[in-house]
Design a protein around this motif. Structure first.
Motif, short mmCIF file in Angstrom:
data_model
loop_
_atom_site.label_atom_id
_atom_site.label_comp_id
_atom_site.label_asym_id
_atom_site.label_seq_id
_atom_site.Cartn_x
_atom_site.Cartn_y
_atom_site.Cartn_z
N LYS A 192 7.39 -14.93 32.70
CA LYS A 192 6.73 -13.84 32.08
C LYS A 192 5.40 -14.05 32.25
O LYS A 192 4.52 -12.98 32.41
CB LYS A 192 7.26 -13.80 30.94
CG LYS A 192 6.63 -12.59 30.08
CD LYS A 192 7.39 -12.40 28.61
CE LYS A 192 6.72 -11.29 27.90
NZ LYS A 192 7.29 -11.08 26.69
N HIS B 194 8.26 -12.25 38.11
CA HIS B 194 7.10 -11.85 37.49
C HIS B 194 7.15 -10.29 37.66
O HIS B 194 7.05 -9.70 36.54
CB HIS B 194 6.06 -12.48 37.72
CG HIS B 194 4.83 -12.40 36.79
ND1 HIS B 194 4.80 -12.34 35.46
CD2 HIS B 194 3.87 -11.31 37.13
CE1 HIS B 194 3.69 -11.64 34.96
NE2 HIS B 194 3.20 -10.96 35.67
N HIS C 171 10.54 -8.31 36.63
CA HIS C 171 11.01 -8.20 35.38
C HIS C 171 9.66 -7.75 34.32
O HIS C 171 10.21 -6.98 33.31
CB HIS C 171 11.45 -9.63 34.87
CG HIS C 171 12.80 -9.94 35.39
ND1 HIS C 171 12.94 -10.48 36.58
CD2 HIS C 171 14.13 -9.89 34.86
CE1 HIS C 171 14.19 -10.59 36.92
NE2 HIS C 171 14.88 -10.27 36.05
N PHE C 172 8.53 -8.09 34.95
CA PHE C 172 7.54 -7.72 33.87
C PHE C 172 6.11 -7.27 34.64
O PHE C 172 5.32 -6.77 33.85
CB PHE C 172 6.86 -9.06 33.06
CG PHE C 172 8.02 -9.95 32.77
CD1 PHE C 172 8.73 -9.81 31.60
CD2 PHE C 172 8.52 -11.18 33.43
CE1 PHE C 172 9.84 -10.40 31.22
CE2 PHE C 172 9.39 -11.94 33.24
CZ PHE C 172 10.12 -11.51 31.77
N ASN D 276 8.80 -3.15 37.20
CA ASN D 276 9.37 -2.94 36.05
C ASN D 276 9.70 -1.50 35.36
O ASN D 276 8.57 -0.74 35.29
CB ASN D 276 8.90 -3.97 34.86
CG ASN D 276 9.71 -3.99 33.88
OD1 ASN D 276 10.92 -3.80 33.89
ND2 ASN D 276 9.08 -4.34 32.51
#
Length: 226
Positions: free
Chosen positions: A154, A218, A221-222, A226
């Motif tokens: 993250k 990364h 997901h973030f 995303n």
């Protein structure tokens, strides 16, 4: 003098053997980690099953002890050989070597130190936590290392650290693979070109393969996707 030379050769042989074993392990490790690139609904169960298999299989556990020995022996031998070479090689010989060798060949000690620091962080964040920390279970009852990995990636700085370490690994492999083959007497002139090509492809594949994973995790997901 003969004893010192013999000792150095023995250490180089051990470093070559442990290095080639670690090269083999990197392939297996990468194949397992590539499951993180699967869609999340498939990646979690697949990756956690893979992690549980590595920790619960007696054969894999035996291989892991060989891995730990190889890591320690490789690092110690590299340190000892580097110190001996520094003492034995004159400034003029170093300058001559600088003319014909690649920069990463002359700085294997620095690259190795970067990798050692990264391994300590890597073991602490994943291996130690998985073995001795508190990790939640997934719906299948496996320790959910997938969640731990996703959370680690993250942080953009952790992703950059990981990619930087993989670049160091790539340069380390570019010299290390060919050097190990040569040390063990397997570098025949007839096959030298094939060894260089294989080493180049292997180094790039390992570097790119491991580097893609944290960036992909990364971003998906973030980040931007995303």
């Amino acid at each position: 003098m003969k004893t010192i030379l013999s000792s150095t050769l023995s250490r180089k042989n051990l470093m070559a053997l442990t290095g080639l074993f670690l090269c083999f392990f990197l392939v297996i490790h990468l194949l397992g980690n590539l499951q993180l690139l699967l869609p999340p609904e498939r990646a979690e169960g697949s990756f956690n099953y893979y992690s549980d298999l590595l920790s619960g299989n007696i054969f894999i556990m035996m291989i892991s002890y060989v891995l730990y020995f190889s890591l320690v022996a490789h690092a110690v031998d590299a340190l000892v050989i580097t110190i001996r070479n520094k003492k034995a090689v004159s400034k003029y010989a170093y300058d001559d070597r600088k003319q014909v060798s690649k920069w990463y060949s002359r700085n294997m000690g620095i690259l190795g130190s970067i990798l050692l620091i990264f391994l300590i962080i890597h073991f602490k964040d994943f291996w130690y936590l998985y073995k001795f920390g508190t990790v939640p279970k997934d719906k299948e009852g496996y320790k959910n290392l997938y969640v731990v990995v996703i959370y680690a990636f993250k942080s953009w700085w952790y992703v950059l650290l990981y990619v930087f370490a993989m670049l160091a690994l790539g340069y380390h492999l570019l010299h290390g693979f060919k050097s190990a083959v040569r040390t063990l007497g397997l570098y025949h002139p007839r096959y030298a070109g094939y060894v260089q090509i294989f080493g180049l492809i292997y180094s790039y594949a390992i570097t790119i393969g491991f580097s893609i994973i944290p960036v992909y995790v990364h971003l998906t997901h973030f980040g931007l996707w995303n």
